[in-house]
Design an enzyme around this catalytic site. Structure first.
Site, PDB file in Angstrom:
ATOM      1  N   GLU A 120       0.853  -1.195   0.000  1.00  0.00           N
ATOM      2  CA  GLU A 120       0.000   0.000   0.000  1.00  0.00           C
ATOM      3  C   GLU A 120       0.880   1.232   0.000  1.00  0.00           C
ATOM      4  O   GLU A 120       2.110   1.127   0.087  1.00  0.00           O
ATOM      5  CB  GLU A 120      -0.939  -0.023   1.208  1.00  0.00           C
ATOM      6  CG  GLU A 120      -2.022  -1.086   1.086  1.00  0.00           C
ATOM      7  CD  GLU A 120      -3.001  -1.054   2.231  1.00  0.00           C
ATOM      8  OE1 GLU A 120      -3.958  -0.279   2.170  1.00  0.00           O
ATOM      9  OE2 GLU A 120      -2.807  -1.809   3.197  1.00  0.00           O
ATOM     10  N   HIS A 236      -8.782   9.754   4.881  1.00  0.00           N
ATOM     11  CA  HIS A 236      -8.436   8.807   3.803  1.00  0.00           C
ATOM     12  C   HIS A 236      -8.739   9.477   2.471  1.00  0.00           C
ATOM     13  O   HIS A 236      -9.783  10.115   2.320  1.00  0.00           O
ATOM     14  CB  HIS A 236      -9.248   7.514   3.946  1.00  0.00           C
ATOM     15  CG  HIS A 236      -8.656   6.389   3.157  1.00  0.00           C
ATOM     16  ND1 HIS A 236      -8.731   6.329   1.790  1.00  0.00           N
ATOM     17  CD2 HIS A 236      -7.957   5.287   3.545  1.00  0.00           C
ATOM     18  CE1 HIS A 236      -8.099   5.236   1.363  1.00  0.00           C
ATOM     19  NE2 HIS A 236      -7.619   4.592   2.418  1.00  0.00           N
ATOM     20  N   ARG A 283      -0.582   9.235   2.719  1.00  0.00           N
ATOM     21  CA  ARG A 283      -2.029   9.484   2.737  1.00  0.00           C
ATOM     22  C   ARG A 283      -2.415  10.948   2.847  1.00  0.00           C
ATOM     23  O   ARG A 283      -3.311  11.414   2.151  1.00  0.00           O
ATOM     24  CB  ARG A 283      -2.622   8.787   3.962  1.00  0.00           C
ATOM     25  CG  ARG A 283      -3.392   7.605   3.582  1.00  0.00           C
ATOM     26  CD  ARG A 283      -3.959   6.918   4.734  1.00  0.00           C
ATOM     27  NE  ARG A 283      -4.089   5.537   4.287  1.00  0.00           N
ATOM     28  CZ  ARG A 283      -4.629   4.591   5.000  1.00  0.00           C
ATOM     29  NH1 ARG A 283      -5.083   4.845   6.191  1.00  0.00           N
ATOM     30  NH2 ARG A 283      -4.726   3.381   4.526  1.00  0.00           N
ATOM     31  N   HIS A 344     -10.952   9.133   8.684  1.00  0.00           N
ATOM     32  CA  HIS A 344     -10.761   7.683   8.614  1.00  0.00           C
ATOM     33  C   HIS A 344     -10.138   7.086   9.864  1.00  0.00           C
ATOM     34  O   HIS A 344     -10.563   6.046  10.342  1.00  0.00           O
ATOM     35  CB  HIS A 344      -9.867   7.397   7.412  1.00  0.00           C
ATOM     36  CG  HIS A 344      -9.590   5.953   7.174  1.00  0.00           C
ATOM     37  ND1 HIS A 344     -10.592   5.042   6.914  1.00  0.00           N
ATOM     38  CD2 HIS A 344      -8.429   5.242   7.152  1.00  0.00           C
ATOM     39  CE1 HIS A 344     -10.050   3.840   6.731  1.00  0.00           C
ATOM     40  NE2 HIS A 344      -8.745   3.927   6.897  1.00  0.00           N
ATOM     41  N   GLU A 368      -7.138   1.704  18.486  1.00  0.00           N
ATOM     42  CA  GLU A 368      -7.212   3.075  17.965  1.00  0.00           C
ATOM     43  C   GLU A 368      -7.396   4.124  19.054  1.00  0.00           C
ATOM     44  O   GLU A 368      -7.016   5.287  18.874  1.00  0.00           O
ATOM     45  CB  GLU A 368      -8.341   3.163  16.917  1.00  0.00           C
ATOM     46  CG  GLU A 368      -8.249   4.425  16.084  1.00  0.00           C
ATOM     47  CD  GLU A 368      -9.128   4.393  14.847  1.00  0.00           C
ATOM     48  OE1 GLU A 368      -9.433   3.298  14.339  1.00  0.00           O
ATOM     49  OE2 GLU A 368      -9.499   5.485  14.382  1.00  0.00           O
ATOM     50  N   ARG A 379      -0.547   7.986   9.970  1.00  0.00           N
ATOM     51  CA  ARG A 379      -0.419   6.526  10.043  1.00  0.00           C
ATOM     52  C   ARG A 379      -0.039   5.923   8.691  1.00  0.00           C
ATOM     53  O   ARG A 379      -0.602   6.270   7.655  1.00  0.00           O
ATOM     54  CB  ARG A 379      -1.760   5.928  10.479  1.00  0.00           C
ATOM     55  CG  ARG A 379      -1.782   4.422  10.467  1.00  0.00           C
ATOM     56  CD  ARG A 379      -3.151   3.922  10.850  1.00  0.00           C
ATOM     57  NE  ARG A 379      -4.120   4.203   9.827  1.00  0.00           N
ATOM     58  CZ  ARG A 379      -4.863   3.288   9.211  1.00  0.00           C
ATOM     59  NH1 ARG A 379      -4.744   2.014   9.518  1.00  0.00           N
ATOM     60  NH2 ARG A 379      -5.751   3.631   8.303  1.00  0.00           N
TER      61      ARG A 379
HETATM   62  C1  LIG Z   1     -13.397   1.233   6.459  1.00  0.00           C
HETATM   63  C2  LIG Z   1     -12.126   1.036   7.217  1.00  0.00           C
HETATM   64  C3  LIG Z   1     -11.076   0.332   6.651  1.00  0.00           C
HETATM   65  C4  LIG Z   1      -9.888   0.139   7.356  1.00  0.00           C
HETATM   66  N1  LIG Z   1      -8.896  -0.615   6.786  1.00  0.00           N
HETATM   67  C5  LIG Z   1      -7.780  -0.891   7.521  1.00  0.00           C
HETATM   68  C6  LIG Z   1      -6.789  -1.783   7.025  1.00  0.00           C
HETATM   69  O1  LIG Z   1      -6.916  -2.335   5.947  1.00  0.00           O
HETATM   70  N2  LIG Z   1      -5.707  -2.009   7.800  1.00  0.00           N
HETATM   71  C7  LIG Z   1      -5.519  -1.435   9.021  1.00  0.00           C
HETATM   72  O2  LIG Z   1      -4.504  -1.677   9.684  1.00  0.00           O
HETATM   73  N3  LIG Z   1      -6.464  -0.602   9.519  1.00  0.00           N
HETATM   74  C8  LIG Z   1      -7.580  -0.334   8.807  1.00  0.00           C
HETATM   75  N4  LIG Z   1      -8.543   0.495   9.334  1.00  0.00           N
HETATM   76  C9  LIG Z   1      -8.372   0.998  10.691  1.00  0.00           C
HETATM   77  C10 LIG Z   1      -8.639  -0.137  11.659  1.00  0.00           C
HETATM   78  O3  LIG Z   1      -9.708  -0.912  11.190  1.00  0.00           O
HETATM   79  C11 LIG Z   1      -8.958   0.372  13.045  1.00  0.00           C
HETATM   80  O4  LIG Z   1      -8.008   1.294  13.466  1.00  0.00           O
HETATM   81  C12 LIG Z   1      -8.967  -0.779  14.031  1.00  0.00           C
HETATM   82  O5  LIG Z   1      -9.770  -1.823  13.557  1.00  0.00           O
HETATM   83  C13 LIG Z   1      -9.443  -0.311  15.386  1.00  0.00           C
HETATM   84  O6  LIG Z   1      -9.673  -1.447  16.166  1.00  0.00           O
HETATM   85  P1  LIG Z   1     -10.092  -1.279  17.681  1.00  0.00           P
HETATM   86  O7  LIG Z   1     -10.251  -2.661  18.203  1.00  0.00           O
HETATM   87  O8  LIG Z   1      -9.166  -0.365  18.354  1.00  0.00           O
HETATM   88  O9  LIG Z   1     -11.498  -0.521  17.620  1.00  0.00           O
HETATM   89  P2  LIG Z   1     -12.846  -0.872  16.850  1.00  0.00           P
HETATM   90  O10 LIG Z   1     -12.651  -1.967  15.885  1.00  0.00           O
HETATM   91  O11 LIG Z   1     -13.407   0.385  16.347  1.00  0.00           O
HETATM   92  O12 LIG Z   1     -13.774  -1.416  18.017  1.00  0.00           O
HETATM   93  C14 LIG Z   1     -14.264  -0.548  19.010  1.00  0.00           C
HETATM   94  C15 LIG Z   1     -15.290  -1.288  19.820  1.00  0.00           C
HETATM   95  O13 LIG Z   1     -15.619  -0.523  20.969  1.00  0.00           O
HETATM   96  C16 LIG Z   1     -17.013  -0.493  21.143  1.00  0.00           C
HETATM   97  N5  LIG Z   1     -17.324   0.719  21.916  1.00  0.00           N
HETATM   98  C17 LIG Z   1     -17.023   2.000  21.620  1.00  0.00           C
HETATM   99  N6  LIG Z   1     -17.421   2.821  22.600  1.00  0.00           N
HETATM  100  C18 LIG Z   1     -17.991   2.043  23.550  1.00  0.00           C
HETATM  101  C19 LIG Z   1     -18.608   2.292  24.801  1.00  0.00           C
HETATM  102  N7  LIG Z   1     -18.735   3.536  25.300  1.00  0.00           N
HETATM  103  N8  LIG Z   1     -19.103   1.251  25.506  1.00  0.00           N
HETATM  104  C20 LIG Z   1     -19.018  -0.021  25.038  1.00  0.00           C
HETATM  105  N9  LIG Z   1     -18.431  -0.309  23.850  1.00  0.00           N
HETATM  106  C21 LIG Z   1     -17.932   0.698  23.123  1.00  0.00           C
HETATM  107  C22 LIG Z   1     -17.553  -0.522  19.724  1.00  0.00           C
HETATM  108  O14 LIG Z   1     -18.892  -0.933  19.701  1.00  0.00           O
HETATM  109  C23 LIG Z   1     -16.605  -1.530  19.105  1.00  0.00           C
HETATM  110  O15 LIG Z   1     -17.016  -2.836  19.424  1.00  0.00           O
HETATM  111  C24 LIG Z   1      -9.742   0.697   8.638  1.00  0.00           C
HETATM  112  C25 LIG Z   1     -10.784   1.417   9.210  1.00  0.00           C
HETATM  113  C26 LIG Z   1     -11.979   1.577   8.517  1.00  0.00           C
HETATM  114  C27 LIG Z   1     -13.101   2.334   9.159  1.00  0.00           C
END
Ligand SMILES: Cc1cc2nc3c(=O)[nH]c(=O)nc-3n(C[C@H](O)[C@H](O)[C@H](O)COP(=O)(O)OP(=O)(O)OC[C@H]3O[C@@H](n4cnc5c(N)ncnc54)[C@H](O)[C@@H]3O)c2cc1C
Length: 538
Positions: A120, A236, A283, A344, A368, A379
Site C-alpha cells: 500500500e 483517507h 495518505r 478515517h 485506535e 499513520r
Molecule cells: C473502512 C475502514 C477500513 C480500514 N482498513 C484498515 C486496514 O486495511 N488495515 C488497518 O490496519 N487498519 C484499517 N482500518 C483501521 C482499523 O480498522 C482500526 O483502526 C482498528 O480496527 C481499530 O480497532 P479497535 O479494536 O481499536 O477498535 P474498533 O474496531 O473500532 O472497536 C471498538 C469497539 O468498541 C465499542 N465501543 C465504543 N465505545 C464504547 C462504549 N462507550 N461502551 C461499550 N463499547 C464501546 C464498539 O462498539 C466496538 O465494538 C480501517 C478502518 C476503517 C473504518
C-alpha cells in the site's frame, strides 16, 4: 443500580478488545472472570470494515526487514513517531501473526500455502497480509468473535455502553454501564482495558461506522488520563463519494497499490503535479491533493481508474469493493469510481506505552483509542491492525508478569460512591434533538477542523462546539445511549480543536494554511483535565 465484580473488564469488541480478552483469559488466573462489553453487537466495530490488510514483517519474507518497516513508518509519521515503539511492534509482528492463527484467524495464501502479501501507499515492499481478498477486518473479527463465544470464562455484554469510569486518586476501580433496557450497572474491577476504537463519526464525511463516536477518549479524559496528539485526524483520500448513508464506503489504498490511478472525469491523471510517488504518496498528501483538485474544479469528487488492472484480478483481489460499487451501478473493471476524502483514522488518543498502560493505574488503552507513538503525525497504511494485536498481546503478557492487583474494598470507597450516585439519582433534563445536534457538530468539525485548517475557522468551530455543549447541557448522566454518544463527541471535539489551535505548525495530517512550516523542534501535545479545564502538559 446493579453491582458486579470482574477480574478484568475489556470495553470494546473490535480486534484489539477481542484479542485482549482471549489473551488475558489464556495468560492469567482470573478468580472473577473476564467481562467484555460492547455497545453494539459482538463484531460491529471499525475493525469489521478494515479492507486492505495488516502489516507483518514475516521471518519468511526475504524482501522485508524490521529496518525497512521502521524506516517507512517513521517517514510517514512526520517526525512524531517513537522509534522504540515502532521497532518493538515491528519485531513482534511475526510472533503475533503466528499466535493469531491459533485462534482461528487466517490470511490469504497462494497455491503453495505461502501468505500472499500486498503493498500500500508509502510501503517500500510487499508486507501486508490480507484475508478474504479485501475483507481482512471482517475475517479477523469473525474468527476472534467465534473464539470469544466458545470461551466459557469470558462473559459478554452486548448493546451495553460504558458511560463513566470509577477513579480514586489516579487509580481505576471499574466502570459504570448502561444496557439496552436503560438499566445501570456498576462493574468493580482493578483492571480495565479501554478498546473503544476511533472517532470518525465526529466528521460529516467518514469511513467509520456509526459507533465510532470517540467514547473512549472522552471517558479517559473525564477520568483525568493524559491524552496525546489529539489534533491528528487522518483523512483517507478515497472514500466512495455518494451521500445518504451514515458513512462513506472505503475504496482501499490497496487498489492504488495494485496500480489504479487518480484522475478527473475525463480520465486525466493529476497526482504527478503533487508528489513524485504520485498515487502512492503518503495518505495526507494524496488527501490534500484530491481536496485541491475538487476545490479548484468545483467538483464534489475526483475519480479512481482501476480499469487497467483487468477484470479477473479486480474481482479476485477486491470482491467486496466490486460488489459495493455494483450497488451504485459502477463496474470497476470498466467505469471510473467517484472518490473523495473522508475522516478515517485517529492517530492521537490515550497516551500509553506498548503494554497499554495509561497515566491512571489499572486503566489500559489499546488499539485506535490509544496513542503509543507508532503512527506519529500520519499513520502508515495497515499499521493499525498490527498495533491492535501486538498491544493486546502485550497487555496480557504484562498482566501475567505483574499479576492482577489484589481486590480492594470497592464498596466502601467514597470517591466511587460519589461517581455512582450521579448515575443512580434521577435527573431533570430537557429533551434535545440529538440527531440534529450530532449533524451540526459533524458539519462543524468537517469545515472547521478538517483537511486544511487555520486559526479563524478553528476558532469559529470552537465557538460552535461551545454553543452546542451549552444547549445540550449534560455534565454526567444522560437520558439514552445516543445522548451519551453526543456528550462524548462534544468533549472529544473540544479536545481536538484545542489541540489543533495549540499546534502552530503543519505536520503530517495536521495542515495549517496559516502555519505552513514544520517546526524544528518536534513535540507531542499532551493534555489532561485539571480542575475541570483542559490543560496542556509540558
Ligand atoms: C473502512 C475502514 C477500513 C480500514 N482498513 C484498515 C486496514 O486495511 N488495515 C488497518 O490496519 N487498519 C484499517 N482500518 C483501521 C482499523 O480498522 C482500526 O483502526 C482498528 O480496527 C481499530 O480497532 P479497535 O479494536 O481499536 O477498535 P474498533 O474496531 O473500532 O472497536 C471498538 C469497539 O468498541 C465499542 N465501543 C465504543 N465505545 C464504547 C462504549 N462507550 N461502551 C461499550 N463499547 C464501546 C464498539 O462498539 C466496538 O465494538 C480501517 C478502518 C476503517 C473504518
Amino acid at each position: 443500580m446493579k453491582y458486579s465484580k470482574f477480574s478484568a473488564v475489556i470495553i470494546g469488541s473490535g480486534i484489539a478488545g477481542l484479542y485482549a480478552a482471549l489473551k488475558i483469559e489464556q495468560q492469567l488466573q482470573l478468580p472473577n472472570g473476564v467481562l467484555l462489553i460492547t455497545k453494539s453487537k459482538l463484531g460491529e466495530s471499525n475493525s469489521y470494515y478494515a479492507q486492505g490488510g495488516m502489516v507483518a514483517v514475516l521471518k519468511e519474507n526475504e524482501n522485508d526487514s524490521v529496518e525497512s518497516h521502521v524506516t517507512d513508518t517513521i517517514k510517514a509519521g512526520a517526525g512524531l513517531s517513537e522509534l522504540d515503539t515502532i521497532r518493538f511492534i515491528s519485531e513482534n509482528s511475526d510472533k503475533v501473526v503466528k499466535d493469531l492463527l491459533k485462534f482461528g484467524v487466517e490470511f490469504d495464501r497462494d497455491e503453495n500455502g505461502k501468505f500472499t502479501l500486498t503493498k500500500e501507499a508509502a510501503h517500500s515492499v510487499r508486507r501486508i497480509l490480507h484475508s478474504g481478498g479485501d475483507a481482512t477486518g471482517r475475517e479477523m473479527e469473525i474468527a476472534l468473535c467465534q473464539a470469544v463465544k466458545e470461551n466459557k470464562n469470558i462473559t459478554v455484554y452486548e448493546d451495553t455502553v460504558a458511560v463513566d469510569l470509577l477513579i480514586d486518586d489516579e487509580v481505576c476501580g471499574g466502570v459504570i454501564l448502561l444496557n439496552s433496557q436503560d438499566e445501570y450497572e456498576t462493574i468493580y474491577s482493578n483492571t480495565v482495558v479501554m478498546a473503544t476504537g476511533g472517532l470518525g463519526q465526529l466528521y460529516q464525511y467518514t469511513t467509520n461506522p456509526k459507533g465510532a463516536t470517540g467514547d473512549g477518549f472522552a471517558l479517559s479524559y473525564r477520568a483525568g488520563t493524559v491524552l496525546q496528539d489529539m489534533e491528528f485526524v487522518q483523512f483517507h483520500p478515497t472514500a466512495l463519494a455518494f451521500d445518504g448513508a451514515e458513512n462513506r464506503f472505503l475504496i482501499s489504498e490497496a487498489v492504488r497499490g495494485e496500480g489504479a490511478k487518480l484522475c478527473d472525469e475525463f480520465g486525466m491523471e493529476f497526482m504527478f503535479k503533487y508528489h513524485e510517488k504520485k498515487e502512492l504518496a503518503p495518505r495526507d498528501i494524496v488527501a490534500r491533493s484530491i481536496f485541491c483538485e475538487m476545490n479548484n474544479n468545483g467538483d464534489p469528487c475526483v475519480f479512481l481508474n482501476a480499469t487497467g488492472l483487468g477484470e479477473e484480478k479486480l474481482l479476485k483481489r477486491f470482491p467486496t469493493i466490486a460488489k459495493k460499487c455494483k450497488e451504485y451501478d459502477i463496474d470497476i473493471a470498466q467505469d471510473l469510481i467517484p472518490v473523495a476524502p473522508a475522516a478515517h483514522y485517529f492517530m492521537g488518543g490515550v497516551k500509553t506505552n506498548i503494554r497499554g498502560e495509561s497515566s491512571i493505574k489499572g486503566l489500559y488503552a489499546i488499539g485506535e483509542v490509544s496513542s503509543t507513538g507508532l503512527h506519529g503525525g500520519n499513520r502508515l497504511a495497515s499499521n493499525s491492525l498490527l498495533e491492535c494485536v501486538v498491544c493486546a498481546y502485550e497487555v496480557a503478557e504484562y498482566l501475567k508478569t505483574v499479576g492482577l492487583p489484589v481486590e480492594e474494598n470497592f464498596e466502601n470507597n467514597q470517591e466511587f460512591k460519589a461517581i455512582i450516585e450521579k448515575y443512580s439519582n434521577d435527573v431533570d433534563l430537557k429533551q434535545v434533538d440529538v440527531k440534529a445536534m450530532k449533524a451540526e457538530l459533524q458539519a462543524t468539525m468537517w469545515s472547521g477542523v478538517g483537511i486544511f485548517r487555520n486559526e479563524q475557522v478553528m476558532k469559529s468551530a470552537q465557538d460552535n462546539i461551545a454553543k452546542l455543549s451549552k444547549e445540550f447541557n449534560r455534565e454526567d448522566k444522560c437520558l439514552s445511549k445516543d445522548e451519551y454518544e453526543l456528550r462524548n463527541m462534544l468533549i472529544t471535539a473540544e479536545l481536538i480543536v484545542r489541540s489543533a489551535l495549540n499546534r502552530k505548525e503543519s505536520r503530517g495530517a495536521h495542515y495549517r494554511v496559516d502555519y505552513l512550516n514544520t517546526n524544528e523542534v518536534c513535540e507531542h501535545s499532551l493534555i489532561v483535565k485539571n480542575k475541570g479545564e483542559i490543560n496542556f502538559v509540558k
